[in-house]
Design a protein around this motif. Structure first.
Motif, mmCIF file in Angstrom:
data_model
loop_
_atom_site.group_PDB
_atom_site.id
_atom_site.type_symbol
_atom_site.label_atom_id
_atom_site.label_comp_id
_atom_site.label_asym_id
_atom_site.label_seq_id
_atom_site.Cartn_x
_atom_site.Cartn_y
_atom_site.Cartn_z
ATOM 1 N N LEU A 75 -23.075 8.359 -32.918
ATOM 2 C CA LEU A 75 -24.393 7.782 -32.706
ATOM 3 C C LEU A 75 -24.411 6.389 -33.328
ATOM 4 N N PRO A 76 -24.855 5.399 -32.579
ATOM 5 C CA PRO A 76 -24.938 4.058 -33.170
ATOM 6 C C PRO A 76 -25.895 4.077 -34.353
ATOM 7 N N PRO A 77 -25.673 3.201 -35.314
ATOM 8 C CA PRO A 77 -26.566 3.166 -36.469
ATOM 9 C C PRO A 77 -27.950 2.683 -36.050
ATOM 10 N N PRO A 78 -28.975 3.066 -36.796
ATOM 11 C CA PRO A 78 -30.325 2.588 -36.451
ATOM 12 C C PRO A 78 -30.425 1.083 -36.625
ATOM 13 N N ARG A 79 -31.253 0.483 -35.817
ATOM 14 C CA ARG A 79 -31.456 -0.968 -35.836
ATOM 15 C C ARG A 79 -32.102 -1.378 -37.155
ATOM 16 N N ASP A 80 -31.653 -2.487 -37.727
ATOM 17 C CA ASP A 80 -32.167 -3.023 -38.982
ATOM 18 C C ASP A 80 -32.533 -4.478 -38.749
ATOM 19 N N ASP A 81 -33.825 -4.759 -38.644
ATOM 20 C CA ASP A 81 -34.272 -6.121 -38.349
ATOM 21 C C ASP A 81 -34.691 -6.897 -39.593
ATOM 22 N N ARG A 82 -34.497 -6.311 -40.766
ATOM 23 C CA ARG A 82 -34.885 -6.997 -42.000
ATOM 24 C C ARG A 82 -33.874 -8.078 -42.351
ATOM 25 N N ASP A 83 -34.350 -9.198 -42.785
ATOM 26 C CA ASP A 83 -33.502 -10.265 -43.323
ATOM 27 C C ASP A 83 -32.233 -10.495 -42.504
ATOM 28 N N CYS A 84 -32.410 -10.802 -41.249
ATOM 29 C CA CYS A 84 -31.265 -11.047 -40.386
ATOM 30 C C CYS A 84 -30.582 -12.347 -40.785
ATOM 31 N N PRO A 85 -29.288 -12.298 -41.092
ATOM 32 C CA PRO A 85 -28.600 -13.503 -41.566
ATOM 33 C C PRO A 85 -28.276 -14.476 -40.438
ATOM 34 N N THR A 139 -20.161 -2.096 -37.848
ATOM 35 C CA THR A 139 -21.356 -1.252 -37.942
ATOM 36 C C THR A 139 -22.587 -2.108 -38.226
ATOM 37 N N ARG A 140 -22.453 -3.058 -39.149
ATOM 38 C CA ARG A 140 -23.575 -3.960 -39.450
ATOM 39 C C ARG A 140 -23.928 -4.797 -38.212
ATOM 40 N N GLY A 141 -22.916 -5.184 -37.438
ATOM 41 C CA GLY A 141 -23.183 -5.898 -36.193
ATOM 42 C C GLY A 141 -24.040 -5.077 -35.243
ATOM 43 N N TRP A 142 -23.771 -3.790 -35.174
ATOM 44 C CA TRP A 142 -24.593 -2.894 -34.355
ATOM 45 C C TRP A 142 -25.999 -2.788 -34.935
ATOM 46 N N GLN A 143 -26.100 -2.635 -36.248
ATOM 47 C CA GLN A 143 -27.418 -2.499 -36.880
ATOM 48 C C GLN A 143 -28.279 -3.732 -36.643
ATOM 49 N N LEU A 144 -27.665 -4.899 -36.646
ATOM 50 C CA LEU A 144 -28.403 -6.145 -36.515
ATOM 51 C C LEU A 144 -28.566 -6.602 -35.063
ATOM 52 N N GLY A 145 -28.031 -5.823 -34.127
ATOM 53 C CA GLY A 145 -28.174 -6.174 -32.714
ATOM 54 C C GLY A 145 -27.198 -7.226 -32.234
ATOM 55 N N LEU A 146 -26.168 -7.489 -33.034
ATOM 56 C CA LEU A 146 -25.149 -8.463 -32.626
ATOM 57 C C LEU A 146 -24.120 -7.837 -31.699
ATOM 58 N N LEU A 147 -23.986 -6.537 -31.753
ATOM 59 C CA LEU A 147 -23.067 -5.772 -30.906
ATOM 60 C C LEU A 147 -23.859 -4.656 -30.236
ATOM 61 N N GLY A 148 -23.350 -4.204 -29.101
ATOM 62 C CA GLY A 148 -23.996 -3.086 -28.417
ATOM 63 C C GLY A 148 -25.259 -3.469 -27.685
ATOM 64 N N THR A 149 -25.457 -4.767 -27.450
ATOM 65 C CA THR A 149 -26.630 -5.260 -26.742
ATOM 66 C C THR A 149 -26.153 -6.143 -25.587
ATOM 67 N N PRO A 150 -27.055 -6.500 -24.686
ATOM 68 C CA PRO A 150 -26.637 -7.399 -23.600
ATOM 69 C C PRO A 150 -26.041 -8.713 -24.099
ATOM 70 N N ARG A 151 -26.413 -9.180 -25.302
ATOM 71 C CA ARG A 151 -25.836 -10.400 -25.847
ATOM 72 C C ARG A 151 -24.347 -10.250 -26.069
ATOM 73 N N HIS A 152 -23.921 -9.033 -26.368
ATOM 74 C CA HIS A 152 -22.498 -8.807 -26.638
ATOM 75 C C HIS A 152 -21.771 -8.608 -25.325
#
Length: 170
Positions: A75-85, A139-152
Motif C-alpha cells: 500500500l502506498p504511504p499516506p499523502r503528507d502535505d505538511r512542509d513540502c520542501p 517512500t517520501r517521494g510518494w508521501q509528498l506526491g513527487l512519485l506515483g502521480t501524473p507528474r511522475h
C-alpha cells in the motif's frame, strides 16, 4: 521501467514475509535493523529482498519499493502535505532515476556526473526529504506526491539538466 512493465506481464505476488521486510526497508530501516525487528538474520532479509526484486523485475531497493507501490504489492504511504520542501531539479531527476531502479553508476551516467557526486546528491536528496536511506527517499517521494502521480512520468526530466529550478510537491 520494470521488466514486467516493459513486457506487460504481471509481477508474481510477494509473500507476507517479503512484504513485511519491504515495508520496514521502505520506512528507512537498514536490512540489519529490519532483521532485528523481525527476528531474522541479516542474510535472510537480503535474501527476501533479492527474491522480491526478482519477482518485480527490479533488483535495486529504491526501484523495488517503487515497483511494489505501483503494482499494489504494498500500500502506498499516506499523502503528507505538511512542509513540502523545495527540491532542486537535479535531485528530482535523481529521485525519478532511483524510483526507476537505476544503480548509482547508471544514474551518474544519465546525470552526466561522477558516481561519487551522485552519492553526494543522493545524500543531499535524503536530507531535503528527511529520509534515512535512498529507499526511504522513494517512500517520501510518494508521501509528498513527487512519485506515483501524473507528474511522475518516466523520462520527463532532462538528464544532466541542472537549471537550478526548484520544484515543490504537487
Amino acid at each position: 521501467m520494470t521488466a514486467h512493465e516493459a513486457t506487460g506481464t504481471a509481477a508474481a505476488p510477494l509473500s507476507e514475509r517479503q512484504r513485511e521486510v519491504l515495508v520496514l526497508v521502505a520506512q528507512g530501516h537498514t536490512p540489519a535493523e529490519a532483521a532485528a525487528a523481525l527476528g531474522l538474520s541479516t542474510n535472510t532479509v537480503y535474501s527476501y529482498l533479492r527474491v522480491s526484486g526478482g519477482k518485480l523485475g527490479v533488483p535495486e531497493r529504491p526501484g523495488l519499493v517503487h515497483a511494489a507501490y505501483t503494482t499494489g504489492q504494498l500500500l502506498p504511504p499516506p499523502r503528507d502535505d505538511r512542509d513540502c520542501p523545495q527540491i532542486p531539479a537535479r535531485q528530482l531527476t535523481l529521485l525519478d532515476l532511483l524510483a526507476d531502479g537505476a544503480q548509482v553508476r547508471q544514474a551518474a551516467a544519465r546525470l552526466r556526473i561522477s558516481a561519487r557526486r551522485t552519492r553526494r546528491e543522493i545524500d543531499a536528496l535524503c536530507a531535503v526529504l528527511d529520509a534515512r536511506t535512498a529507499v526511504h527517499a522513494v517512500t517520501r517521494g510518494w508521501q509528498l506526491g513527487l512519485l506515483g502521480t501524473p507528474r511522475h512520468t518516466r523520462g520527463a526530466a532532462t538528464p544532466g539538466a541542472n537549471t537550478g529550478t526548484e520544484t515543490s510537491c504537487r
